[in-house]
Structure formats: C-alpha cells, structure tokens
Scaffold this active site. Structure first.
Site, PDB file in Angstrom:
ATOM      1  N   GLY A 212      -0.928  -7.588   1.884  1.00  0.00           N
ATOM      2  CA  GLY A 212      -2.078  -8.256   1.249  1.00  0.00           C
ATOM      3  C   GLY A 212      -3.359  -7.659   1.772  1.00  0.00           C
TER       4      GLY A 212
ATOM      5  N   GLY B  30      -7.966  -8.456   1.962  1.00  0.00           N
ATOM      6  CA  GLY B  30      -9.104  -9.284   1.571  1.00  0.00           C
ATOM      7  C   GLY B  30     -10.392  -8.545   1.816  1.00  0.00           C
ATOM      8  N   LYS B  31     -11.456  -9.349   1.993  1.00  0.00           N
ATOM      9  CA  LYS B  31     -12.790  -8.803   2.171  1.00  0.00           C
ATOM     10  C   LYS B  31     -12.867  -7.892   3.402  1.00  0.00           C
ATOM     11  CE  LYS B  31     -15.937 -12.246   1.834  1.00  0.00           C
ATOM     12  NZ  LYS B  31     -17.052 -13.091   2.116  1.00  0.00           N
ATOM     13  N   TYR B  32     -12.176  -8.297   4.458  1.00  0.00           N
ATOM     14  CA  TYR B  32     -12.369  -7.608   5.734  1.00  0.00           C
ATOM     15  C   TYR B  32     -11.220  -6.711   6.173  1.00  0.00           C
ATOM     16  CZ  TYR B  32     -15.858 -11.325   6.058  1.00  0.00           C
ATOM     17  OH  TYR B  32     -16.892 -12.193   5.814  1.00  0.00           O
ATOM     18  N   SER B  33     -10.075  -6.819   5.495  1.00  0.00           N
ATOM     19  CA  SER B  33      -8.926  -6.057   5.999  1.00  0.00           C
ATOM     20  C   SER B  33      -7.872  -5.791   4.932  1.00  0.00           C
ATOM     21  CB  SER B  33      -8.271  -6.839   7.141  1.00  0.00           C
ATOM     22  OG  SER B  33      -7.810  -8.082   6.652  1.00  0.00           O
ATOM     23  N   GLU B  34      -7.001  -4.823   5.260  1.00  0.00           N
ATOM     24  CA  GLU B  34      -5.793  -4.572   4.480  1.00  0.00           C
ATOM     25  C   GLU B  34      -4.642  -4.831   5.439  1.00  0.00           C
ATOM     26  OE1 GLU B  34      -5.099  -3.353   1.232  1.00  0.00           O
ATOM     27  OE2 GLU B  34      -7.188  -3.932   0.888  1.00  0.00           O
ATOM     28  N   VAL B  35      -3.641  -5.564   4.970  1.00  0.00           N
ATOM     29  CA  VAL B  35      -2.567  -5.949   5.884  1.00  0.00           C
ATOM     30  C   VAL B  35      -1.241  -5.337   5.435  1.00  0.00           C
ATOM     31  CG1 VAL B  35      -1.380  -7.902   6.965  1.00  0.00           C
ATOM     32  CG2 VAL B  35      -3.783  -8.112   6.358  1.00  0.00           C
TER      33      VAL B  35
ATOM     34  N   ASP C  96     -11.180 -20.815   9.893  1.00  0.00           N
ATOM     35  CA  ASP C  96     -10.615 -20.464   8.585  1.00  0.00           C
ATOM     36  C   ASP C  96      -9.174 -20.969   8.455  1.00  0.00           C
ATOM     37  OD1 ASP C  96     -10.749 -19.463   6.020  1.00  0.00           O
ATOM     38  OD2 ASP C  96     -10.371 -17.387   6.595  1.00  0.00           O
TER      39      ASP C  96
HETATM   40  P1  AMP Z   1      -4.820 -11.794   6.001  1.00  0.00           P
HETATM   41  O1  AMP Z   1      -5.728 -10.806   5.354  1.00  0.00           O
HETATM   42  O2  AMP Z   1      -4.836 -11.741   7.511  1.00  0.00           O
HETATM   43  O3  AMP Z   1      -4.990 -13.198   5.468  1.00  0.00           O
HETATM   44  O4  AMP Z   1      -3.313 -11.345   5.577  1.00  0.00           O
HETATM   45  C1  AMP Z   1      -2.963 -11.079   4.231  1.00  0.00           C
HETATM   46  C2  AMP Z   1      -1.525 -11.494   4.007  1.00  0.00           C
HETATM   47  O5  AMP Z   1      -0.633 -10.716   4.830  1.00  0.00           O
HETATM   48  C3  AMP Z   1      -1.243 -12.941   4.391  1.00  0.00           C
HETATM   49  O6  AMP Z   1      -1.574 -13.865   3.397  1.00  0.00           O
HETATM   50  C4  AMP Z   1       0.250 -12.900   4.656  1.00  0.00           C
HETATM   51  O7  AMP Z   1       0.966 -12.986   3.443  1.00  0.00           O
HETATM   52  C5  AMP Z   1       0.441 -11.513   5.252  1.00  0.00           C
HETATM   53  N1  AMP Z   1       0.476 -11.589   6.707  1.00  0.00           N
HETATM   54  C6  AMP Z   1      -0.589 -11.548   7.536  1.00  0.00           C
HETATM   55  N2  AMP Z   1      -0.199 -11.644   8.827  1.00  0.00           N
HETATM   56  C7  AMP Z   1       1.141 -11.753   8.825  1.00  0.00           C
HETATM   57  C8  AMP Z   1       2.138 -11.854   9.840  1.00  0.00           C
HETATM   58  N3  AMP Z   1       1.821 -11.886  11.141  1.00  0.00           N
HETATM   59  N4  AMP Z   1       3.424 -11.925   9.465  1.00  0.00           N
HETATM   60  C9  AMP Z   1       3.743 -11.883   8.157  1.00  0.00           C
HETATM   61  N5  AMP Z   1       2.868 -11.771   7.153  1.00  0.00           N
HETATM   62  C10 AMP Z   1       1.569 -11.698   7.460  1.00  0.00           C
END
Ligand code: AMP
Length: 366
Positions: free
Chosen positions: A64, A66-71, A174
């Site tokens: 996923g 958002g505004k500040y990061s790619e995960v 948040d």
């Molecule tokens: P974030 O930008 O931190 O809200 O993360 C984006 C999405 O990545 C989240 O809504 C989760 O679906 C997934 N995610 C983030 N951190 C974790 C984690 N530690 N373990 C599993 N999924 C994660």
C-alpha cells in the site's frame, strides 16, 4: 469576518459549570512523562541515526501507500524472515527523525510494531524503515465478523499499546483501523504507522491538521491546539463504536465540518456548547446546520437485530465514556483497561504478561 459568521458561544443560555482541579490544557495523566526522561528522550532533532545500506532487504510485493510513504512486503536476506519495508517519500528530515526516534523509544512496547532496521540508499534520497511483518486481515472484512469476545480481546490489546505509549510521553495521533494490524489467527494486534506521532509537553500548541477525518476528535475539528493523549482515546472510541454497531465508520463525515456535524447529531449540542465554554474555544462557523440544536441520542438507538449481541449494556457504558467532547471526561487508556467491559480479558491479558502492569488500574468503578 463575514457578517454571516456566527459564534456558537453567543447562542448559549445556561451552561452547567464543571470545575476541574487541573488547568484545562494539561493532560490528566502522564503530563511529565517527557520531562522526567529528559531531552535525550524527546529531542528528536538532535538524534543521530546510523543508517544501514539497502542490499540486505528485497522487495516481494507492494502492500500500500499514502501521502508520506510506499509500503512493501520484503524479505531479510540474512535470516530469510519476512519484513515490511516502508519507503518514506522525501519528506522533511525532522519528520523522519521523529518517526524513528518514536519507534526506537518504543522498542519492546506491547502491541506496537517493532522497528528492525533503518536504511538509506547511497544517493541519500530514500529512507526506509524495516519493521516486523504482521499477517494482517483486511479490517473492513474482519470487523464484520468479530465476535463479542474478539472485540474485547482486541480492544484490550489496543488500549495496552496506548497506555504504554502515553506513559512514555507519546501521542500516536492517527489511530484508525488501517493502522491497527490484526493477525486474527494468532489473535495478535499491532499498532503501526508512527509517522504522525508526537511527544507530549503540557501547554504546547500542536498542529490540528493531523489524524484521519472519521477518527478526528472534536478538539481538532474546532481548532483547539493544546490537546494531549486523550486524542487517541477518541479515535479508539470511534473504532470501538464501529465494531459494536457493525458500521464501517461510526462518524462518517464528508469533510471536517460535516464530520463535526455527524458528531453533534449523536452527542448533542448541549454538551458541545458546555465543552466550548469550559475551554474558552471561540468556535465560529457560517454553516447553518452546525448552528442548529440537536439532542443527545441514547446509545441504545444504534442497536439493530444484527449488532445486538455486541452492543451489550457494558459495551454501551464503555463507548459512552470514550466518546466525550471534553478530553478530560474521556477515559484514559489505563482507566479504559480497568473498565468492567474488559474485566474478562483483563485477567487473561495481565496473566499473559506476567501481571507486570497490574498496578496501573486504580480507577474506581462505582
Ligand atoms: P501505511 O502507509 O503505514 O498505512 O501502510 C499501508 C498498508 O501496508 C497498510 O494499510 C497495511 O495494509 C500494510 N502494512 C503496513 N504495515 C504493515 C505490517 N507491519 N504488516 C503487514 N502489513 C502492513
């Protein structure tokens, strides 16, 4: 100002006067949590970070962004363990430092995501946080099938995280379902995304443009800047209300004004006016609907055939103590843990943790 701009306060008649022993701009609990730990605990700008290089971690898939990061889901090639790689978009350096300092301070905190490493690429443009991976169920699906026992269990875990975090001088700012990872198989919850977290100092004015709309407390919506840990308890109350009443979001506003309106229509304008007065908040609006008068709706009005087993009398009593305009009337995390709603899970939870925090709950329930 436009002539049409009206002040709610001018429409007040008799407002019940509530007298509190503490100044209104001070948290009821853990107000000195940072002061007692000293500058090295909270002065994140002076904090030196030792960065690792990125070769050790490989990206597996995108989770996923958002505004500040790619995960991303990733793998640590040294031990073959799964991990999460959160690539921070080039944001202000102080924000990156704050997130890392918060996560380092919270190392070992119960029900909080663990930071494993911090990585910077050779160009020094991209910074990534490596955290533990949680086998997370999609909350919008999961919440529709949680049982009464599940909800109590996960609320206990979330509040345990918050009590720890707050007792260490940090506000998450948040709390929302997307930031609460739940591994339903293992029945484990982790609070993630510390990008907005901030150190609390009594009397300091903080930004009100934080949090996510549906989980924003009234103080943010009326622009009151001297907020504290109790901000997280409102958001938790919104999550809890959504769970027990089986709604996707309990207060679902289309913008910040509409968000406040949704809240007024449930909690009532009498208590809102009393709150504005007690905190001397000069709230102004030109939105006709926000100047209207709405009675407080009893929580029983939200019970349906579908949610009745979850919306028990103790659940309603609990939500009522979380969703309060006045932050000092909201339960603190420790008080919430001590509430009768959590009495069954509290015993299990504290036993599982060796009862090391049994002393935290001194709140009395009459
Ligand atoms: P974030 O930008 O931190 O809200 O993360 C984006 C999405 O990545 C989240 O809504 C989760 O679906 C997934 N995610 C983030 N951190 C974790 C984690 N530690 N373990 C599993 N999924 C994660």
């Amino acid at each position: 100002m436009l002539a049409s701009v009206l002040q709610r306060g001018r429409h007040l008649s008799v407002v019940p006067l509530v007298v509190f022993p503490l100044p209104v701009h001070m948290s009821r609990v853990y107000a000195d949590a940072n002061a007692i730990r000293g500058k090295s605990w909270y002065e994140y700008n002076k904090f030196r970070i030792e960065w690792s290089t990125p070769e050790r971690y490989e990206i597996v898939r995108r989770l996923g962004g958002g505004k500040y990061s790619e995960v991303f889901e990733g793998v640590d090639t040294v031990n073959s363990e799964r991990c999460v790689i959160k690539v921070l978009k080039p944001v202000a350096g102080h924000k990156i430092k704050r997130e890392i300092k918060v996560l380092r301070n919270l190392a070992g905190a119960p029900n909080c995501i663990a930071l494993l490493d911090v990585v910077r690429d050779p160009s020094r443009l991209y910074h990534s946080l490596i955290t533990e991976y949680v086998e997370n169920a999609d909350w919008s699906q999961l919440y529709t099938r949680l049982t009464d026992a599940d909800i109590r269990h996960y609320m206990f875990q979330l509040l345990t995280a918050l009590d720890f975090v707050h007792s260490h001088g940090i506000i998450h700012r948040d709390v929302k379902p997307a930031n609460v990872m739940i591994d339903h198989q293992r029945r484990e919850l982790r609070l993630i995304d510390w990008g907005l977290a901030e150190f609390y100092h009594p009397g300091v004015e903080y930004h009100v443009r934080v949090g996510s709309r549906h989980y924003k407390p009234p103080e943010l919506l009326v622009g009151y800047k001297r907020y504290d840990y109790s901000l997280d308890l409102w958001s938790t109350g919104c999550m809890f209300a959504a769970m027990i009443f089986r709604k996707q979001h309990f207060f679902r506003g289309s913008d910040n004004d509409d968000q406040l309106l949704k809240i007024l229509r449930v909690l009532g304008t009498e208590r809102f006016d009393a709150y504005l007065k007690a905190y001397d908040i000069p709230y102004e609006t030109d939105i006709e609907e926000l100047l209207g008068s709405y009675p407080a709706r009893p929580w029983t009005r939200f019970i349906t055939a579908d949610n009745a087993p979850l919306a028990s009398p103790d659940a309603l009593a609990f939500v009522d103590r979380l969703l309060r305009f006045d932050p000092r009337e909201r339960l603190t995390a420790a008080e919430a843990i001590a509430h009768p709603y959590l009495s069954t899970v509290r015993v299990e939870g504290l036993e599982a943790r060796g009862a090391e925090r049994l002393g935290v709950c001194e709140y009395e329930w009459g």
